[in-house]
Motif scaffolding. Sequence first.
Motif, PDB file in Angstrom:
ATOM      1  N   PRO A  78      34.851  37.851  21.053  1.00 25.61           N
ATOM      2  CA  PRO A  78      33.931  37.198  21.993  1.00 25.61           C
ATOM      3  C   PRO A  78      34.708  36.638  23.181  1.00 25.61           C
ATOM      4  N   TRP A  79      34.066  36.620  24.329  1.00 24.06           N
ATOM      5  CA  TRP A  79      34.835  36.278  25.525  1.00 24.06           C
ATOM      6  C   TRP A  79      35.384  34.859  25.516  1.00 24.06           C
ATOM      7  N   GLU A  80      34.762  33.974  24.743  1.00 23.62           N
ATOM      8  CA  GLU A  80      35.299  32.606  24.635  1.00 23.62           C
ATOM      9  C   GLU A  80      36.747  32.612  24.140  1.00 23.62           C
ATOM     10  N   ASP A  81      37.063  33.592  23.295  1.00 21.18           N
ATOM     11  CA  ASP A  81      38.410  33.658  22.732  1.00 21.18           C
ATOM     12  C   ASP A  81      39.435  34.218  23.702  1.00 21.18           C
ATOM     13  N   LYS A  82      38.959  34.783  24.813  1.00 20.35           N
ATOM     14  CA  LYS A  82      39.892  35.393  25.768  1.00 20.35           C
ATOM     15  C   LYS A  82      39.909  34.668  27.112  1.00 20.35           C
ATOM     16  N   ALA A  83      38.911  33.798  27.291  1.00 16.13           N
ATOM     17  CA  ALA A  83      38.687  33.208  28.614  1.00 16.13           C
ATOM     18  C   ALA A  83      39.951  32.566  29.179  1.00 16.13           C
ATOM     19  N   MET A  84      40.736  31.884  28.315  1.00 20.51           N
ATOM     20  CA  MET A  84      41.916  31.171  28.810  1.00 20.51           C
ATOM     21  C   MET A  84      42.988  32.119  29.333  1.00 20.51           C
ATOM     22  N   LEU A  85      42.913  33.390  28.999  1.00 20.77           N
ATOM     23  CA  LEU A  85      43.922  34.335  29.477  1.00 20.77           C
ATOM     24  C   LEU A  85      43.507  35.023  30.774  1.00 20.77           C
ATOM     25  N   TYR A  86      42.238  34.876  31.140  1.00 23.01           N
ATOM     26  CA  TYR A  86      41.765  35.541  32.352  1.00 23.01           C
ATOM     27  C   TYR A  86      42.396  34.903  33.586  1.00 23.01           C
ATOM     28  N   SER A  87      42.920  35.733  34.482  1.00 17.27           N
ATOM     29  CA  SER A  87      43.517  35.187  35.697  1.00 17.27           C
ATOM     30  C   SER A  87      43.487  36.228  36.803  1.00 17.27           C
ATOM     31  N   GLU A  88      43.310  35.737  38.017  1.00 17.46           N
ATOM     32  CA  GLU A  88      43.355  36.635  39.164  1.00 17.46           C
ATOM     33  C   GLU A  88      44.688  36.518  39.887  1.00 17.46           C
ATOM     34  N   ASP A  89      45.619  35.768  39.292  1.00 13.47           N
ATOM     35  CA  ASP A  89      46.929  35.591  39.896  1.00 13.47           C
ATOM     36  C   ASP A  89      47.947  36.523  39.217  1.00 13.47           C
ATOM     37  N   PRO A  90      48.407  37.550  39.961  1.00 16.12           N
ATOM     38  CA  PRO A  90      49.325  38.515  39.353  1.00 16.12           C
ATOM     39  C   PRO A  90      50.611  37.892  38.833  1.00 16.12           C
ATOM     40  N   LYS A  91      50.922  36.661  39.257  1.00 16.55           N
ATOM     41  CA  LYS A  91      52.171  36.047  38.806  1.00 16.55           C
ATOM     42  C   LYS A  91      52.071  35.481  37.391  1.00 16.55           C
ATOM     43  N   ASN A  92      50.869  35.392  36.865  1.00 18.38           N
ATOM     44  CA  ASN A  92      50.695  34.826  35.531  1.00 18.38           C
ATOM     45  C   ASN A  92      51.432  35.615  34.462  1.00 18.38           C
ATOM     46  N   ARG A  93      52.076  34.923  33.521  1.00 20.48           N
ATOM     47  CA  ARG A  93      52.965  35.564  32.541  1.00 20.48           C
ATOM     48  C   ARG A  93      52.222  36.415  31.507  1.00 20.48           C
ATOM     49  N   CYS A  94      51.023  36.023  31.173  1.00 21.66           N
ATOM     50  CA  CYS A  94      50.217  36.856  30.284  1.00 21.66           C
ATOM     51  C   CYS A  94      48.827  36.823  30.872  1.00 21.66           C
ATOM     52  N   ARG A  95      48.321  37.977  31.221  1.00 16.19           N
ATOM     53  CA  ARG A  95      47.168  37.967  32.097  1.00 16.19           C
ATOM     54  C   ARG A  95      46.126  38.987  31.669  1.00 16.19           C
ATOM     55  N   LEU A  96      44.915  38.493  31.506  1.00 15.66           N
ATOM     56  CA  LEU A  96      43.774  39.369  31.293  1.00 15.66           C
ATOM     57  C   LEU A  96      43.077  39.508  32.633  1.00 15.66           C
ATOM     58  N   SER A  97      42.848  40.765  33.050  1.00 15.51           N
ATOM     59  CA  SER A  97      42.240  40.969  34.358  1.00 15.51           C
ATOM     60  C   SER A  97      41.386  42.216  34.307  1.00 15.51           C
ATOM     61  N   THR A  98      40.863  42.595  35.442  1.00 18.26           N
ATOM     62  CA  THR A  98      40.036  43.795  35.477  1.00 18.26           C
ATOM     63  C   THR A  98      40.351  44.620  36.710  1.00 18.26           C
ATOM     64  N   SER A  99      40.026  45.897  36.660  1.00 19.81           N
ATOM     65  CA  SER A  99      40.247  46.802  37.782  1.00 19.81           C
ATOM     66  C   SER A  99      41.731  46.952  38.086  1.00 19.81           C
ATOM     67  N   SER A 100      42.119  46.920  39.370  1.00 15.52           N
ATOM     68  CA  SER A 100      43.535  47.104  39.699  1.00 15.52           C
ATOM     69  C   SER A 100      44.189  45.748  39.892  1.00 15.52           C
ATOM     70  N   VAL A 101      45.363  45.726  40.536  1.00 20.68           N
ATOM     71  CA  VAL A 101      46.108  44.474  40.657  1.00 20.68           C
ATOM     72  C   VAL A 101      45.338  43.433  41.451  1.00 20.68           C
ATOM     73  N   ASN A 102      44.605  43.878  42.449  1.00 18.19           N
ATOM     74  CA  ASN A 102      43.981  42.914  43.339  1.00 18.19           C
ATOM     75  C   ASN A 102      42.479  43.148  43.504  1.00 18.19           C
ATOM     76  N   TYR A 103      41.720  42.539  42.607  1.00 18.76           N
ATOM     77  CA  TYR A 103      40.274  42.730  42.595  1.00 18.76           C
ATOM     78  C   TYR A 103      39.632  42.278  43.910  1.00 18.76           C
TER      79      TYR A 103
END
Length: 316
Positions: free
Chosen positions: A93-118
Amino acid sequence: MEKLVSRWCKNKPLPESYIFPPETRPGNLVVPTCNTIPVIDLSKAEGQNRTHIVQQILKAGQEYGFFQVVNHGVPESLMNESMDVFKEFFEMPWEDKAMLYSEDPKNRCRLSTSSVNYAREKIHHWRDNLRHPCHPLQDCIKHWPQKPIRYREVVATYTIEAKKLGLRILELVSEGLGLESRYFGDKLSESEILSINHYPPCPDPSLTLGIAKHCDPNLLTLLHQGDVSGLQVFNNGEWIGVEPLHNAFVVNIGNQLQIISNNKLKSVEHRVVTNSRVARTSAAFFIVPSKDSIIEPEKSLVDDAPFYRAFEFKDF
Ligand code: OGA
Ligand code: NI
């Protein structure tokens, strides 16, 4: 987070912002599924057939930039377990992943979507992505997902094995290029990034892409593509599909290896198409030079003039 394809895509038509222009969309999805990308049996590399295997690798790296390896020494159980854990991650469920979502490519562990720069891209890609460095393990692992519970343990073992395999392949490549076998074994292969792609079923695969055509900017990539097809490689003016082989790794030459080999090996364009039936999960293990590595054509491989000038990897 609401941007993740997997969050909103169920029973929705393909949004306009995912439609590629006619010249880059896949259109006809029936491509020759290749028997052409060579499959190399690495168990033969330790015996009297070593030279033959070395030649197969070099030839594949020159002609396709891609090959698959089987009997590669990474236990099947570990490959299955890690693929299960990657899939479980995206199914949580997305609640379990929400804290990893980031739009900052510098983040050390990052859940994102599409390419590097949405935010800046014109067209979005039909994929979600989890990405993190793996070396040095002690520093990196604390940033990795805490759920699924076994993620850290399984993935740590997996990345250690994938690195070993990568170094073995690099030794074979070095031998083929006439370099000492540890040539790539130090700074040129120091960093590792694991990038896990999740492509949900897509309402119209002919109009969009999971990843648009690109070359990998690293040294070498080991891809575990699971059992669902989708990867295509550009060869001789056409796209060819890379057939999923259970328990195999797809290996491809990155830009840095092309440069160091002075074009003796090719970093080749590839892309990912989606499908409307099942989700596809793939894990790319990128072997990357340290930031301060000097990248330049190896002198012994330059006959005439080098094709590239020397640079520090962080400037690439
Ligand atoms: C990549 C890539 C292929 C795939 O992550 O760079 O090319 O099949 N992935 O997901
Ligand atoms: Ni790639």
